[in-house]
Design a protein around this motif. Sequence first.
Motif, short mmCIF file in Angstrom:
data_model
loop_
_atom_site.label_atom_id
_atom_site.label_comp_id
_atom_site.label_asym_id
_atom_site.label_seq_id
_atom_site.Cartn_x
_atom_site.Cartn_y
_atom_site.Cartn_z
N ASN A 106 45.72 53.39 48.10
CA ASN A 106 44.86 54.57 47.91
C ASN A 106 43.49 54.21 47.34
O ASN A 106 42.51 54.91 47.55
CB ASN A 106 45.55 55.61 47.02
CG ASN A 106 45.87 55.05 45.66
OD1 ASN A 106 46.01 53.84 45.49
ND2 ASN A 106 45.95 55.91 44.66
N ILE A 107 43.41 53.09 46.63
CA ILE A 107 42.11 52.68 46.07
C ILE A 107 41.29 51.93 47.13
O ILE A 107 40.09 52.16 47.27
CB ILE A 107 42.29 51.76 44.83
CG1 ILE A 107 43.19 52.41 43.77
CG2 ILE A 107 40.95 51.34 44.25
CD1 ILE A 107 42.61 53.64 43.13
N GLU A 110 47.41 32.70 40.29
CA GLU A 110 46.29 33.55 40.66
C GLU A 110 45.63 34.20 39.44
O GLU A 110 44.50 34.68 39.52
CB GLU A 110 46.73 34.65 41.62
CG GLU A 110 47.06 34.15 43.02
CD GLU A 110 45.83 33.57 43.72
OE1 GLU A 110 44.78 34.20 43.70
OE2 GLU A 110 45.96 32.45 44.25
N ASP A 136 42.05 36.01 32.50
CA ASP A 136 41.77 37.29 33.16
C ASP A 136 42.17 38.47 32.27
O ASP A 136 41.50 39.49 32.26
CB ASP A 136 42.56 37.38 34.47
CG ASP A 136 42.08 36.35 35.48
OD1 ASP A 136 40.95 36.50 35.95
OD2 ASP A 136 42.83 35.39 35.75
N ALA A 168 48.43 44.95 39.14
CA ALA A 168 48.41 46.07 40.09
C ALA A 168 47.32 47.09 39.75
O ALA A 168 46.77 47.72 40.64
CB ALA A 168 49.78 46.74 40.12
N ALA A 169 47.01 47.22 38.47
CA ALA A 169 46.06 48.27 38.08
C ALA A 169 44.62 47.81 38.04
O ALA A 169 43.71 48.62 37.88
CB ALA A 169 46.46 48.84 36.71
N THR A 170 44.38 46.49 38.17
CA THR A 170 42.99 46.05 38.07
C THR A 170 42.50 45.20 39.24
O THR A 170 41.30 45.00 39.37
CB THR A 170 42.72 45.23 36.78
OG1 THR A 170 43.41 44.00 36.89
CG2 THR A 170 43.17 45.97 35.53
N ASP A 171 43.42 44.69 40.06
CA ASP A 171 42.95 43.82 41.14
C ASP A 171 42.83 44.60 42.45
O ASP A 171 43.84 44.87 43.11
CB ASP A 171 43.88 42.61 41.32
CG ASP A 171 43.26 41.58 42.26
OD1 ASP A 171 42.24 41.92 42.91
OD2 ASP A 171 43.78 40.46 42.35
N PHE A 172 41.60 44.92 42.80
CA PHE A 172 41.36 45.63 44.06
C PHE A 172 40.62 44.73 45.04
O PHE A 172 39.94 45.19 45.94
CB PHE A 172 40.61 46.94 43.80
CG PHE A 172 41.32 47.79 42.79
CD1 PHE A 172 42.57 48.32 43.06
CD2 PHE A 172 40.77 48.02 41.53
CE1 PHE A 172 43.26 49.07 42.13
CE2 PHE A 172 41.45 48.77 40.58
CZ PHE A 172 42.70 49.30 40.88
N ASN A 173 40.74 43.42 44.81
CA ASN A 173 40.12 42.46 45.72
C ASN A 173 41.08 42.00 46.80
O ASN A 173 40.69 41.29 47.72
CB ASN A 173 39.60 41.24 44.96
CG ASN A 173 38.44 41.60 44.05
OD1 ASN A 173 37.62 42.43 44.41
ND2 ASN A 173 38.38 40.98 42.88
N SER A 209 52.46 49.89 48.93
CA SER A 209 51.30 49.18 48.39
C SER A 209 50.85 49.82 47.09
O SER A 209 50.78 51.04 46.98
CB SER A 209 50.18 49.22 49.42
OG SER A 209 48.97 48.87 48.80
N PHE A 210 50.55 48.99 46.09
CA PHE A 210 50.10 49.51 44.80
C PHE A 210 48.68 50.05 44.89
O PHE A 210 48.30 50.94 44.15
CB PHE A 210 50.11 48.40 43.74
CG PHE A 210 51.47 48.07 43.22
CD1 PHE A 210 52.23 49.01 42.54
CD2 PHE A 210 52.00 46.80 43.39
CE1 PHE A 210 53.48 48.69 42.03
CE2 PHE A 210 53.25 46.48 42.89
CZ PHE A 210 54.00 47.43 42.22
N ASN A 217 52.86 42.80 35.25
CA ASN A 217 52.76 43.36 36.61
C ASN A 217 51.69 44.43 36.67
O ASN A 217 50.89 44.50 37.60
CB ASN A 217 54.09 44.02 37.04
CG ASN A 217 55.21 43.01 37.19
OD1 ASN A 217 54.96 41.82 37.30
ND2 ASN A 217 56.43 43.50 37.17
N TRP A 218 51.72 45.30 35.64
CA TRP A 218 50.77 46.41 35.61
C TRP A 218 49.32 45.91 35.58
O TRP A 218 48.46 46.45 36.30
CB TRP A 218 51.06 47.32 34.40
CG TRP A 218 50.08 48.45 34.33
CD1 TRP A 218 50.18 49.67 34.96
CD2 TRP A 218 48.83 48.47 33.63
NE1 TRP A 218 49.06 50.43 34.70
CE2 TRP A 218 48.23 49.72 33.89
CE3 TRP A 218 48.17 47.54 32.81
CZ2 TRP A 218 46.99 50.07 33.35
CZ3 TRP A 218 46.94 47.89 32.29
CH2 TRP A 218 46.36 49.14 32.55
N HIS A 260 54.18 46.17 46.76
CA HIS A 260 55.39 46.05 45.94
C HIS A 260 56.48 45.45 46.82
O HIS A 260 57.12 46.16 47.60
CB HIS A 260 55.79 47.45 45.45
CG HIS A 260 56.86 47.45 44.41
ND1 HIS A 260 57.55 48.57 44.06
CD2 HIS A 260 57.33 46.46 43.63
CE1 HIS A 260 58.42 48.28 43.11
NE2 HIS A 260 58.31 47.00 42.84
#
Lengths: 172, 283
Positions: free
Chosen positions: B243-244, B7, B40, B90-95, B239-240, B86-87, B100
């Motif tokens: 909240n976003i 991915e 990416d 988790a920290a950039t993919d909001f699609n 879920s990482f 991992n970070w 976790h």
Amino acid sequence: MNKQKIYSDIESLVFNNEIPTIELKQWENIIHVLREVNLLAACYFRLEKEDKLTLLPSFALKHMKSAAVYSSRQSEQVLFECKLLQKILDAENISSVFLKGASYTLRKSKNSAGRVYSDIDLLVAKNEISKAEQTLAKHAWCTKKVSEYDNKYFVSGLMKFHRCLTSTEERY
Amino acid sequence: MLIDIGEYLFRVDSAPPIVKNNLNLMYGDAIINSSTAPADFTISLKHDSLLRKFLKPQVTFYLGNNSPFKPLPASQSYPVMEWGMNWCIAATDFNRLIVHAAVLVKNNKAIVFPATPGSGKSTLSAYLALSGWKLYSDEMAIIDLDTLQVKPLFRPVCLKNESISLVKQWFPQSIFTGTAKDTQKGDVAHLKINSLAEYKTFSPVEIVAIVFPKYQKNTQTEPFKISKIAGFEKLAGNSFNYNILGNTAFDTIQKLVERTQQVEINYSDLSDVDDLLTSEFTL
């Protein structure tokens, strides 16, 4: 691909909403730079406004869209937190003005779309700084150090606040 | 060096030789020198200074020029690289919704195991993955917001403490990195599961169950259903990016708990769990 070309492509993308005609692979540099300078979401919203999102390759679109989701969530949160801040300070009769990022979002000004924040800037009267700090500390807000530039520019009634949150680092 | 985990495509700008060796060991064919696709994430693992290279050496993980973590002892280099990767996701993919959790698949049916404390998630996923299940992820369930299908990632399993020697004992042929001692998660080693060729046969699949395993010494393997609300709460909590994503995450998790079963399983014997999961959810 030379650096000059990357810069000029980014410049026309950011300032004129022009989508560069480059090979797919070369989008890596553009997305990389836009992420570094926190402009992925801003680009998304500007291209959306001009109806140009469909012209982006899916690689660029997914990164910009993802950043836009994050930024939308932040502006929602800023609106919410500003209401809270205002309420807390009003209760103590401290008058305050939101500056910079938060104020753009509150005003829904053009440059607020896609902005990301690390804090909320508040201007209060100089002699009320420590009272404001103490009041907000009770509600879990922390002050951040004001930079030399800000200090000079705002002649120091400026306070920078962010939420005191625990780190989530250990989850990764 | 480029790492294609399916991915996402990572470009490794620089990393100490020992990290590169471990990357080669864990990712093998998925490491490529050039690609027509754009990467990416550009990542690196660097020593902080020349002095630090010799005196209590430390390393720092970077995505571009930014570092999400404080420097850590160089002996933990490889885990730091994996956690950094991992970070990035988790920290950039909001699609998509990212939970976790471990994801194991049999007969094209996925079971998601959220990483609740004491679950023994990684031991269980290593055991199942080496016993005929397909490992889609040991760390994060990547869930499509429209189809609700879960996507496979090409990553190793991260094992901790006693489970390292247990898995080595059960599967003596398995491929491990060295063990990094005294990390924030204890002793840590990574375990390669799939070959790239196997991974390439994996495709996105439906989730049939959300299972919360609970390891308890000398207990009989026993499943019990939990309420949809409890299932929702636990999924959201793990879920990482809940909240976003906000409303989107709420709707997605609601649909997920309606479509799947949520079960807690107390266990001490892994092969019992394997049998139970197989007969209960994947036939």
